[in-house]
Motif scaffolding. Structure first.
Motif, PDB file in Angstrom:
ATOM      1  N   GLY A 180       9.981  88.105 -32.466  1.00 20.77           N
ATOM      2  CA  GLY A 180      10.111  88.614 -31.094  1.00 20.77           C
ATOM      3  C   GLY A 180      10.330  87.497 -30.079  1.00 20.77           C
ATOM      4  O   GLY A 180      10.925  87.723 -29.026  1.00 20.77           O
ATOM      5  N   GLY A 213      12.616  94.070 -34.547  1.00 23.29           N
ATOM      6  CA  GLY A 213      12.620  95.355 -33.833  1.00 23.29           C
ATOM      7  C   GLY A 213      12.829  95.196 -32.348  1.00 23.29           C
ATOM      8  O   GLY A 213      12.749  96.160 -31.591  1.00 23.29           O
ATOM      9  N   MET A 246      -0.279  81.294 -29.859  1.00 26.89           N
ATOM     10  CA  MET A 246       1.116  80.814 -29.845  1.00 26.89           C
ATOM     11  C   MET A 246       2.025  81.761 -29.059  1.00 26.89           C
ATOM     12  O   MET A 246       3.158  82.033 -29.452  1.00 26.89           O
ATOM     13  CB  MET A 246       1.642  80.602 -31.264  1.00 26.89           C
ATOM     14  CG  MET A 246       0.777  79.618 -32.048  1.00 26.89           C
ATOM     15  SD  MET A 246       1.659  78.910 -33.437  1.00 26.89           S
ATOM     16  CE  MET A 246       2.142  77.336 -32.815  1.00 26.89           C
ATOM     17  N   GLU A 293      10.923  88.022 -39.930  1.00 28.56           N
ATOM     18  CA  GLU A 293      10.300  89.325 -40.189  1.00 28.56           C
ATOM     19  C   GLU A 293      10.380  89.735 -41.649  1.00 28.56           C
ATOM     20  O   GLU A 293       9.469  90.344 -42.196  1.00 28.56           O
ATOM     21  CB  GLU A 293      10.954  90.418 -39.319  1.00 28.56           C
ATOM     22  CG  GLU A 293      10.576  90.380 -37.858  1.00 28.56           C
ATOM     23  CD  GLU A 293      11.451  89.459 -37.022  1.00 28.56           C
ATOM     24  OE1 GLU A 293      12.196  88.626 -37.587  1.00 28.56           O
ATOM     25  OE2 GLU A 293      11.383  89.571 -35.793  1.00 28.56           O
ATOM     26  N   VAL A 313       8.315  97.263 -27.094  1.00 27.41           N
ATOM     27  CA  VAL A 313       8.744  95.872 -27.228  1.00 27.41           C
ATOM     28  C   VAL A 313      10.242  95.747 -26.945  1.00 27.41           C
ATOM     29  O   VAL A 313      10.683  94.820 -26.258  1.00 27.41           O
ATOM     30  CB  VAL A 313       8.333  95.254 -28.587  1.00 27.41           C
ATOM     31  CG1 VAL A 313       8.965  95.935 -29.761  1.00 27.41           C
ATOM     32  CG2 VAL A 313       8.670  93.771 -28.642  1.00 27.41           C
ATOM     33  N   ALA A 359       5.679  82.788 -30.881  1.00 25.64           N
ATOM     34  CA  ALA A 359       5.734  82.880 -32.355  1.00 25.64           C
ATOM     35  C   ALA A 359       5.974  84.308 -32.822  1.00 25.64           C
ATOM     36  O   ALA A 359       5.759  84.614 -33.994  1.00 25.64           O
ATOM     37  CB  ALA A 359       4.467  82.310 -32.965  1.00 25.64           C
ATOM     38  N   ASN A 399       6.067  88.774 -32.279  1.00 28.97           N
ATOM     39  CA  ASN A 399       5.150  89.834 -31.919  1.00 28.97           C
ATOM     40  C   ASN A 399       3.788  89.526 -32.509  1.00 28.97           C
ATOM     41  O   ASN A 399       3.680  88.751 -33.450  1.00 28.97           O
ATOM     42  CB  ASN A 399       5.662  91.171 -32.457  1.00 28.97           C
ATOM     43  CG  ASN A 399       6.273  91.962 -31.353  1.00 28.97           C
ATOM     44  OD1 ASN A 399       7.112  91.445 -30.637  1.00 28.97           O
ATOM     45  ND2 ASN A 399       5.840  93.198 -31.195  1.00 28.97           N
ATOM     46  N   ASP A 400       2.756  90.154 -31.959  1.00 25.49           N
ATOM     47  CA  ASP A 400       1.405  89.869 -32.423  1.00 25.49           C
ATOM     48  C   ASP A 400       1.192  90.546 -33.777  1.00 25.49           C
ATOM     49  O   ASP A 400       0.980  91.751 -33.852  1.00 25.49           O
ATOM     50  CB  ASP A 400       0.398  90.369 -31.384  1.00 25.49           C
ATOM     51  CG  ASP A 400      -0.988  89.840 -31.677  1.00 25.49           C
ATOM     52  OD1 ASP A 400      -1.351  89.775 -32.869  1.00 25.49           O
ATOM     53  OD2 ASP A 400      -1.703  89.494 -30.732  1.00 25.49           O
ATOM     54  N   VAL A 401       1.262  89.737 -34.833  1.00 28.04           N
ATOM     55  CA  VAL A 401       1.182  90.283 -36.195  1.00 28.04           C
ATOM     56  C   VAL A 401      -0.185  90.909 -36.433  1.00 28.04           C
ATOM     57  O   VAL A 401      -0.304  91.962 -37.077  1.00 28.04           O
ATOM     58  CB  VAL A 401       1.466  89.184 -37.245  1.00 28.04           C
ATOM     59  CG1 VAL A 401       1.326  89.736 -38.652  1.00 28.04           C
ATOM     60  CG2 VAL A 401       2.862  88.599 -37.056  1.00 28.04           C
ATOM     61  N   LYS A 402      -1.227  90.290 -35.852  1.00 25.90           N
ATOM     62  CA  LYS A 402      -2.587  90.821 -36.089  1.00 25.90           C
ATOM     63  C   LYS A 402      -2.723  92.212 -35.471  1.00 25.90           C
ATOM     64  O   LYS A 402      -3.365  93.094 -36.028  1.00 25.90           O
ATOM     65  CB  LYS A 402      -3.625  89.859 -35.518  1.00 25.90           C
ATOM     66  CG  LYS A 402      -3.683  88.550 -36.303  1.00 25.90           C
ATOM     67  CD  LYS A 402      -4.489  87.483 -35.577  1.00 25.90           C
ATOM     68  CE  LYS A 402      -4.369  86.150 -36.289  1.00 25.90           C
ATOM     69  NZ  LYS A 402      -4.757  85.020 -35.448  1.00 25.90           N
TER      70      LYS A 402
HETATM   71  C1  HXC Z   1      -0.373  86.682 -33.992  1.00 23.72           C
HETATM   72  C2  HXC Z   1      -0.157  84.437 -34.327  1.00 23.72           C
HETATM   73  C3  HXC Z   1       1.242  84.570 -34.491  1.00 23.72           C
HETATM   74  C4  HXC Z   1       1.793  85.874 -34.381  1.00 23.72           C
HETATM   75  C5  HXC Z   1       0.746  82.502 -34.708  1.00 23.72           C
HETATM   76  N1  HXC Z   1      -0.415  83.137 -34.476  1.00 23.72           N
HETATM   77  N2  HXC Z   1       1.763  83.352 -34.733  1.00 23.72           N
HETATM   78  N3  HXC Z   1      -0.950  85.478 -34.075  1.00 23.72           N
HETATM   79  N4  HXC Z   1       0.942  86.895 -34.144  1.00 23.72           N
HETATM   80  N5  HXC Z   1       3.099  86.087 -34.486  1.00 23.72           N
HETATM   81  C6  HXC Z   1      -1.745  82.571 -34.381  1.00 23.72           C
HETATM   82  C7  HXC Z   1      -2.281  82.159 -35.757  1.00 23.72           C
HETATM   83  O1  HXC Z   1      -2.824  83.273 -36.438  1.00 23.72           O
HETATM   84  C8  HXC Z   1      -3.328  81.168 -35.361  1.00 23.72           C
HETATM   85  O2  HXC Z   1      -4.477  81.846 -34.884  1.00 23.72           O
HETATM   86  C9  HXC Z   1      -2.692  80.454 -34.174  1.00 23.72           C
HETATM   87  O3  HXC Z   1      -1.723  81.358 -33.649  1.00 23.72           O
HETATM   88  C10 HXC Z   1      -1.997  79.172 -34.571  1.00 23.72           C
HETATM   89  O4  HXC Z   1      -1.102  79.448 -35.637  1.00 23.72           O
HETATM   90  P1  HXC Z   1      -1.048  78.603 -36.998  1.00 23.72           P
HETATM   91  O5  HXC Z   1      -0.349  79.417 -38.015  1.00 23.72           O
HETATM   92  O6  HXC Z   1      -2.433  78.119 -37.341  1.00 23.72           O
HETATM   93  O7  HXC Z   1      -0.170  77.364 -36.548  1.00 23.72           O
HETATM   94  P2  HXC Z   1       0.902  76.540 -37.419  1.00 23.72           P
HETATM   95  O8  HXC Z   1       0.342  76.186 -38.771  1.00 23.72           O
HETATM   96  O9  HXC Z   1       1.325  75.430 -36.517  1.00 23.72           O
HETATM   97  O10 HXC Z   1       2.130  77.527 -37.690  1.00 23.72           O
HETATM   98  C11 HXC Z   1       2.890  78.030 -36.595  1.00 23.72           C
HETATM   99  C12 HXC Z   1       3.842  79.146 -37.051  1.00 23.72           C
HETATM  100  C13 HXC Z   1       3.051  80.220 -37.839  1.00 23.72           C
HETATM  101  C14 HXC Z   1       4.935  78.549 -37.964  1.00 23.72           C
HETATM  102  C15 HXC Z   1       4.490  79.694 -35.787  1.00 23.72           C
HETATM  103  O11 HXC Z   1       1.916  80.587 -37.049  1.00 23.72           O
HETATM  104  C16 HXC Z   1       3.835  81.449 -38.090  1.00 23.72           C
HETATM  105  O12 HXC Z   1       4.628  81.485 -39.044  1.00 23.72           O
HETATM  106  N6  HXC Z   1       3.593  82.506 -37.280  1.00 23.72           N
HETATM  107  C17 HXC Z   1       4.189  83.829 -37.512  1.00 23.72           C
HETATM  108  C18 HXC Z   1       5.657  83.829 -37.208  1.00 23.72           C
HETATM  109  C19 HXC Z   1       6.256  85.202 -37.456  1.00 23.72           C
HETATM  110  O13 HXC Z   1       6.245  85.703 -38.610  1.00 23.72           O
HETATM  111  N7  HXC Z   1       6.787  85.816 -36.380  1.00 23.72           N
HETATM  112  C20 HXC Z   1       7.406  87.146 -36.492  1.00 23.72           C
HETATM  113  C21 HXC Z   1       6.394  88.185 -36.152  1.00 23.72           C
HETATM  114  S1  HXC Z   1       7.021  89.811 -36.343  1.00 23.72           S
HETATM  115  P3  HXC Z   1      -5.961  81.416 -35.300  1.00 23.72           P
HETATM  116  O14 HXC Z   1      -6.815  82.459 -34.663  1.00 23.72           O
HETATM  117  O15 HXC Z   1      -5.991  81.402 -36.790  1.00 23.72           O
HETATM  118  O16 HXC Z   1      -6.107  80.044 -34.692  1.00 23.72           O
HETATM  119  C22 HXC Z   1       7.911  90.099 -34.977  1.00 23.72           C
HETATM  120  C23 HXC Z   1       8.582  91.457 -34.939  1.00 23.72           C
HETATM  121  C24 HXC Z   1       9.257  91.741 -33.626  1.00 23.72           C
HETATM  122  O17 HXC Z   1       8.034  89.315 -34.093  1.00 23.72           O
HETATM  123  C25 HXC Z   1       9.621  93.198 -33.477  1.00 23.72           C
HETATM  124  C26 HXC Z   1       8.510  94.097 -33.148  1.00 23.72           C
HETATM  125  C27 HXC Z   1       8.853  95.549 -32.889  1.00 23.72           C
END
Ligand code: HXC
Length: 259
Positions: A110, A141, A25, A133, A85, A63, A65-68
């Protein structure tokens, strides 16, 4: 630098920066951040680029930053990471040309912060924005605690930041988080059309307007007015001002084209 996840295409003097990591994503990993910094530097420097569209493709903007990748990072890892970032998002924000974000699908964390680094945002009817977040036990961040309140005001920003709730396109438009809502298929073409307006516009003036607005927002009014005065006077040292004013006198308003 060759790019794997951030594609750059330039057509008719408009650059499209497209995130291209669909399996995750468009999650903004360390590699994506490095590629964003590089592409921002390239479009900033290239004189054949007059405006920029920032896009994630038809399905998702990003979607977050890469949470993993982030999950196992320590405090010391994060000290460097957060600079990286923020640096990527700041590099996009500092592109000295008009930048429009075209948001299809999710722009979260992000991803939302990246969209907020553009000058304007066009969103699809199915776009979903937010800063979730807090639900991960962390905070934004990449500028979210700073750019979101500047765009929507402190109380709406705190509502979104405290709750982490997702905002649909119509609410995003109502609070000023996006500027236009369009059918999904029209978002990128309309963003391209907006950017194309600036292809023959005065590049120094555009750059000076952007810098005056952005730097002025960080400063008190007197400092902001001083920034404006400096850019205003400097504009008179450009050929564009000669071209623009001569064209007005000879041919009327809005006829000038600029190199
Ligand atoms: C890594 C991600 C990801 C992310 C999605 N994926 N978001 N991988 N980091 N942020 C991956 C999923 O693990 C999955 O991989 C694939 O993308 C599809 O996602 P699904 O969850 O299966 O899809 P869906 O059910 O349609 O849900 C979509 C979604 C959800 C609502 C966007 O994925 C979600 O809530 N994502 C996280 C959003 C989030 O919390 N973002 C903030 C991150 S923190 P697989 O391998 O299982 O297929 C951040 C901090 C910034 O951004 C500052 C940093 C310094």
């Amino acid at each position: 630098m060759s790019s794997e996840f951030v594609q750059l295409e330039v057509a008719d003097s408009v650059a499209t920066i497209r995130l291209d990591r669909p399996k995750a994503m468009n999650a903004i990993s360390l590699q994506v951040q490095a590629e964003l910094r590089a592409v921002a530097a390239e479009v900033s420097e290239r004189s054949d680029v007059r405006a920029v569209v920032l896009w994630g493709g038809e399905k998702v903007f990003a979607a977050g930053n890469d949470v993993k990748e982030m999950a196992d990072m320590s405090y010391t890892d994060m000290v460097d990471h957060v600079e990286g970032v923020q640096g990527a998002v700041t590099a996009i924000a500092r592109i000295p040309k008009p930048v429009v974000a075209a948001v299809n699908g999710y722009a979260l964390g992000g991803g939302c912060e990246l969209a907020m680094a553009a000058d304007v945002r066009f969103a699809a009817e199915n776009a979903v924005l937010g800063q979730p977040e807090v639900l991960l036990g962390i905070i934004p961040g990449a500028g979210g605690t700073q750019r979101l309140p500047r765009l929507v005001g402190p109380s709406k920003a705190k509502d979104l930041l405290f709750t982490g709730r997702f905002v649909k396109a119509d609410e995003a438009l109502a609070i000023g988080l996006v500027d236009r809502v369009l059918p999904a298929a029209d978002v990128y073409p309309e963003a391209l059309a907006w950017a194309a307006r600036f292809v023959n516009a005065a590049p120094y003036a555009l750059r000076a307007i952007k810098e005056s607005v952005d730097r002025g927002l960080e400063a008190d009014l007197e400092t902001g007015l001083q920034i404006e005065r400096q850019h205003f006077a400097a504009a008179f040292a450009t050929e564009d001002s000669t071209t623009g004013m001569r064209s007005f006198i000879e041919s009327g308003p809005g006829k000038a084209t600029f190199e």
